[in-house]
Design a protein around this motif. Structure first.
Motif, mmCIF file in Angstrom:
data_model
loop_
_atom_site.group_PDB
_atom_site.id
_atom_site.type_symbol
_atom_site.label_atom_id
_atom_site.label_comp_id
_atom_site.label_asym_id
_atom_site.label_seq_id
_atom_site.Cartn_x
_atom_site.Cartn_y
_atom_site.Cartn_z
ATOM 1 N N ILE A 1 0.866 4.083 -2.832
ATOM 2 C CA ILE A 1 0.623 5.490 -2.505
ATOM 3 C C ILE A 1 1.773 6.343 -3.008
ATOM 4 C CG2 ILE A 1 0.520 7.144 -0.590
ATOM 5 C CD1 ILE A 1 -1.141 5.062 0.947
ATOM 6 N N SER B 1 1.203 8.973 -5.964
ATOM 7 C CA SER B 1 1.278 10.402 -5.646
ATOM 8 C C SER B 1 2.401 11.117 -6.389
ATOM 9 C CB SER B 1 1.462 10.604 -4.140
ATOM 10 O OG SER B 1 0.324 10.140 -3.454
ATOM 11 N N ASN C 1 -5.011 13.964 2.704
ATOM 12 C CA ASN C 1 -4.727 12.987 3.759
ATOM 13 C C ASN C 1 -5.913 12.857 4.708
ATOM 14 O OD1 ASN C 1 -2.176 12.499 2.730
ATOM 15 N ND2 ASN C 1 -1.172 13.925 4.119
ATOM 16 N N TYR D 1 0.813 6.661 6.554
ATOM 17 C CA TYR D 1 0.328 6.850 5.186
ATOM 18 C C TYR D 1 0.337 8.333 4.810
ATOM 19 C CZ TYR D 1 -1.279 1.998 4.611
ATOM 20 O OH TYR D 1 -1.339 0.643 4.477
ATOM 21 N N SER D 2 -0.043 9.198 5.757
ATOM 22 C CA SER D 2 -0.041 10.638 5.495
ATOM 23 C C SER D 2 1.365 11.143 5.205
ATOM 24 C CB SER D 2 -0.601 11.407 6.693
ATOM 25 O OG SER D 2 -1.952 11.139 6.870
ATOM 26 N N ASP E 1 0.830 -1.214 0.000
ATOM 27 C CA ASP E 1 0.000 0.000 0.000
ATOM 28 C C ASP E 1 0.860 1.259 0.000
ATOM 29 O OD1 ASP E 1 -2.299 -1.531 0.021
ATOM 30 O OD2 ASP E 1 -2.600 -1.353 2.195
ATOM 31 N N LYS F 1 -8.946 11.144 2.768
ATOM 32 C CA LYS F 1 -8.765 9.704 2.558
ATOM 33 C C LYS F 1 -8.581 8.949 3.867
ATOM 34 C CE LYS F 1 -7.030 9.946 -2.128
ATOM 35 N NZ LYS F 1 -6.009 9.529 -3.085
ATOM 36 N N TYR G 1 -6.085 8.821 5.937
ATOM 37 C CA TYR G 1 -4.795 8.159 6.085
ATOM 38 C C TYR G 1 -4.326 8.262 7.526
ATOM 39 C CZ TYR G 1 -3.975 7.872 1.008
ATOM 40 O OH TYR G 1 -4.031 7.588 -0.323
ATOM 41 N N ASN H 1 2.547 9.775 1.829
ATOM 42 C CA ASN H 1 1.852 10.489 0.761
ATOM 43 C C ASN H 1 2.422 11.895 0.594
ATOM 44 O OD1 ASN H 1 -0.264 10.835 -1.242
ATOM 45 N ND2 ASN H 1 -1.251 12.150 0.258
#
Length: 194
Positions: free
Chosen positions: A10, A14, A126, A135-136, A6, A129, A131, A139
């Motif tokens: 991402i 991005s 962020n 993940y943030s 994932d 979604k 995140y 991203n």
């Protein structure tokens, strides 16, 4: 293993597929204004990487621990703008103190990171979604790397264009906008990756 996959998706998505400048058309002011020389473009890219990555990290913490927890998500835009402005001031002070030549080369475009809609766009994406912190941050870093790739490519093209015979009507900003459009079409080819 799913998390790593994932994160890679991402990151690639991005940076290349949904490039903040060439797909979403955010951050065009510094993209067009600073992309005259590779050196200043790389410096701007480094500053944007630092600011967007750190802004994604900090806004994710604030959003999850304060705004969601106390049901004040309606304040996210205002809070994110304040965080971004503070981070840009921090970058400006660091560059002024330790990298005076880069600070002077970036000139008025450094404070423009504060109003760079790409930085705010990443923080809002962020949150939208949902995140988590990791993940943030990934991203944000990937978006900033995509911005840096685009601005350095544009600077390289613009440096080469100085030696070309361009019709008078296309000299200056018109040829730059045409070049940006062609780059956007080229980056559209990455959409088949994901």
């Amino acid at each position: 293993m799913g998390d790593l996959k994932d994160l890679i998706l991402i990151g690639l998505g991005s940076a290349l597929v949904s490039n903040v400048v060439l797909s979403q058309f955010l951050g065009l002011c510094p993209f067009l204004g600073v992309s005259k020389k590779i050196k200043t473009s790389a410096g701007m890219g480094a500053a944007v990487i630092f600011v967007i990555t750190l802004a994604s990290f900090v806004t994710s913490i604030i959003y999850d621990s304060l705004l969601v927890r106390f049901e004040m998500t309606f304040l996210k835009t205002i809070v994110f703008i304040l965080v971004i402005a503070a981070l840009v001031q921090l970058v400006e002070m660091i560059l002024k103190k330790y990298m005076k030549s880069l600070y002077e080369a970036l000139g008025v475009y450094l404070p423009l990171i504060t109003t760079n809609c790409a930085v705010l766009g990443v923080a809002l994406t962020n949150a939208q979604k949902e995140y988590n912190l990791l993940y943030s941050t990934v991203n944000g870093f990937a978006v900033a790397v995509g911005f840096t790739i685009a601005i350095i490519i544009m600077a390289g093209i613009r440096e080469k264009m100085e030696y070309n015979d361009i019709p008078k009507a296309f000299q200056g900003m018109p040829i730059v906008l045409i070049t940006a459009g062609l780059m956007a079409i080229a980056f559209f080819g990455f959409s088949g990756l994901l």
